[in-house]
Motif scaffolding. Structure first.
Motif, PDB file in Angstrom:
ATOM      1  N   ASP A   1      38.623  -1.856  38.243  1.00  0.00           N
ATOM      2  CA  ASP A   1      37.841  -2.941  37.655  1.00  0.00           C
ATOM      3  C   ASP A   1      37.684  -2.604  36.184  1.00  0.00           C
ATOM      4  O   ASP A   1      37.040  -1.621  35.821  1.00  0.00           O
ATOM      5  CB  ASP A   1      36.470  -3.045  38.329  1.00  0.00           C
ATOM      6  CG  ASP A   1      35.647  -4.199  37.774  1.00  0.00           C
ATOM      7  OD1 ASP A   1      35.559  -4.325  36.539  1.00  0.00           O
ATOM      8  OD2 ASP A   1      35.070  -4.967  38.560  1.00  0.00           O
ATOM      9  N   ILE A   2      38.323  -3.394  35.323  1.00  0.00           N
ATOM     10  CA  ILE A   2      38.257  -3.157  33.881  1.00  0.00           C
ATOM     11  C   ILE A   2      37.579  -4.350  33.241  1.00  0.00           C
ATOM     12  O   ILE A   2      38.143  -5.446  33.169  1.00  0.00           O
ATOM     13  CB  ILE A   2      39.659  -2.941  33.267  1.00  0.00           C
ATOM     14  CG1 ILE A   2      40.385  -1.803  34.004  1.00  0.00           C
ATOM     15  CG2 ILE A   2      39.550  -2.634  31.774  1.00  0.00           C
ATOM     16  CD1 ILE A   2      41.791  -1.540  33.483  1.00  0.00           C
ATOM     17  N   GLU A   3      36.343  -4.161  32.827  1.00  0.00           N
ATOM     18  CA  GLU A   3      35.559  -5.227  32.196  1.00  0.00           C
ATOM     19  C   GLU A   3      35.563  -6.505  33.020  1.00  0.00           C
ATOM     20  O   GLU A   3      35.722  -7.612  32.504  1.00  0.00           O
ATOM     21  CB  GLU A   3      36.068  -5.490  30.774  1.00  0.00           C
ATOM     22  CG  GLU A   3      35.886  -4.327  29.823  1.00  0.00           C
ATOM     23  CD  GLU A   3      34.420  -3.944  29.625  1.00  0.00           C
ATOM     24  OE1 GLU A   3      33.569  -4.854  29.607  1.00  0.00           O
ATOM     25  OE2 GLU A   3      34.139  -2.738  29.481  1.00  0.00           O
ATOM     26  N   GLY A   4      35.408  -6.326  34.342  1.00  0.00           N
ATOM     27  CA  GLY A   4      35.310  -7.484  35.228  1.00  0.00           C
ATOM     28  C   GLY A   4      36.622  -8.047  35.708  1.00  0.00           C
ATOM     29  O   GLY A   4      36.620  -9.009  36.490  1.00  0.00           O
TER      30      GLY A   4
ATOM     31  N   GLN B   1      37.423 -12.419  26.950  1.00  0.00           N
ATOM     32  CA  GLN B   1      37.438 -11.483  28.066  1.00  0.00           C
ATOM     33  C   GLN B   1      38.614 -10.524  27.949  1.00  0.00           C
ATOM     34  O   GLN B   1      38.479  -9.323  28.228  1.00  0.00           O
ATOM     35  CB  GLN B   1      37.491 -12.219  29.398  1.00  0.00           C
ATOM     36  CG  GLN B   1      37.363 -11.279  30.592  1.00  0.00           C
ATOM     37  CD  GLN B   1      37.032 -11.985  31.879  1.00  0.00           C
ATOM     38  OE1 GLN B   1      37.239 -13.185  32.010  1.00  0.00           O
ATOM     39  NE2 GLN B   1      36.516 -11.253  32.856  1.00  0.00           N
TER      40      GLN B   1
ATOM     41  N   GLN C   1      37.749  -7.764  25.480  1.00  0.00           N
ATOM     42  CA  GLN C   1      36.895  -6.731  26.063  1.00  0.00           C
ATOM     43  C   GLN C   1      37.718  -5.801  26.954  1.00  0.00           C
ATOM     44  O   GLN C   1      37.547  -4.575  26.940  1.00  0.00           O
ATOM     45  CB  GLN C   1      35.777  -7.386  26.868  1.00  0.00           C
ATOM     46  CG  GLN C   1      34.792  -8.180  26.015  1.00  0.00           C
ATOM     47  CD  GLN C   1      33.880  -9.075  26.842  1.00  0.00           C
ATOM     48  OE1 GLN C   1      34.016  -9.165  28.068  1.00  0.00           O
ATOM     49  NE2 GLN C   1      32.952  -9.740  26.185  1.00  0.00           N
ATOM     50  N   PHE C   2      38.626  -6.393  27.719  1.00  0.00           N
ATOM     51  CA  PHE C   2      39.525  -5.621  28.572  1.00  0.00           C
ATOM     52  C   PHE C   2      40.367  -4.664  27.727  1.00  0.00           C
ATOM     53  O   PHE C   2      40.460  -3.466  28.006  1.00  0.00           O
ATOM     54  CB  PHE C   2      40.420  -6.587  29.354  1.00  0.00           C
ATOM     55  CG  PHE C   2      41.530  -5.945  30.128  1.00  0.00           C
ATOM     56  CD1 PHE C   2      41.354  -5.622  31.467  1.00  0.00           C
ATOM     57  CD2 PHE C   2      42.755  -5.685  29.536  1.00  0.00           C
ATOM     58  CE1 PHE C   2      42.373  -5.039  32.196  1.00  0.00           C
ATOM     59  CE2 PHE C   2      43.784  -5.091  30.249  1.00  0.00           C
ATOM     60  CZ  PHE C   2      43.589  -4.768  31.591  1.00  0.00           C
TER      61      PHE C   2
ATOM     62  N   ALA D   1      38.537  -1.693  26.248  1.00  0.00           N
ATOM     63  CA  ALA D   1      38.284  -0.659  27.252  1.00  0.00           C
ATOM     64  C   ALA D   1      39.552   0.137  27.539  1.00  0.00           C
ATOM     65  O   ALA D   1      39.520   1.365  27.681  1.00  0.00           O
ATOM     66  CB  ALA D   1      37.748  -1.287  28.532  1.00  0.00           C
TER      67      ALA D   1
END
Length: 244
Positions: A20-23, A113, A116-117, A120
């Protein structure tokens, strides 16, 4: 933040991890310490598993991250933003499309999104005190559009771009940012008989990249909206060259 999914990993195919990477539920293949990380985004109504076979067979030292789009498609699979299926079917009645003038409502949210991914991922593959690793992003169809949109409008530079059977999008917003493509290695493929995204759309994207001074590898092929073996071989050669 990257988190292992213990339940999913118990059922994952051999050689794969589910993160799970930033949702975003993400399939990881390969060694996280590899010198090259490739983030590859699936197309509309697809799944990461559609791209996983290439990650297993590429034969170069690369770490593959295959995130799953957050939007469920009515046709099954996932997407990066919603598509008006009635308008899509109507447009396809007139022939394969060029989406250069489309401005999807969900594109900005998808870009945020994905940013953000990617932040990370970059933090994870570059531990403190180590040399920076090569990070390539790319995708098929809708996934390729998002990858290119990020290069043009995101806040983090990558080392290369892989675009598989895709199209320009929101061109009026892309045009002012095209200098970001200067000297960027880009792999682009498109099928001559693509019935979804017109081959002419692929050629216009090719011209957009060339006029933006990208270092382009252009791979047209005889086929439709797909990723045939000739494309996988071309992409493998492209990635291997970036590692030298």
């Amino acid at each position: 933040m990257m988190l292992d999914s213990a339940v999913d990993n118990a059922r994952a195919p051999k050689g794969e991890r589910i993160l799970d990477i930033e949702g975003l539920r993400t399939t990881a293949v390969g060694n996280p310490d590899a010198p090259l990380t490739l983030v590859l985004l699936h197309g509309y109504a697809m799944q990461p598993s559609d791209l996983a076979p290439f990650a297993h067979s590429i034969g170069i030292p690369a770490y593959f991250l295959l995130p799953q789009g957050p939007v469920s498609s009515p046709n099954g699979g996932q997407a990066w933003w919603e598509v008006d299926l009635e308008a899509r079917e109507s447009a396809l009645c007139a022939g394969p499309r060029d989406l250069a003038n489309d401005h999807p409502q969900g594109l900005a949210a998808a870009r945020r999104q994905f940013g953000q991914f990617l932040a990370a991922v970059t933090m994870e593959v570059k531990p403190a005190g180590t040399a920076r690793r090569t990070v390539i992003i790319g995708g098929f169809s809708q996934g390729g559009m998002l990858a290119l949109d990020w290069v043009l409008r995101g806040n983090q530079r990558v080392d290369g771009l892989a675009l598989l059977s895709t199209s320009r999008l929101a061109l009026s917003e892309w045009e002012p940012q095209r200098d970001r493509l200067r000297d960027l290695p880009v792999f682009l493929s498109h099928g001559a008989t693509d019935r979804d995204l017109a081959f002419a759309a692929g050629e216009r994207l090719r011209d957009f990249l060339l006029e933006s001074a990208a270092q382009l590898t252009w791979t047209p092929f005889e086929g439709g909206h797909e990723i045939p073996l000739v494309v996988w071989r071309g992409l493998r050669k492209f990635l291997a060259a970036l590692l030298k």
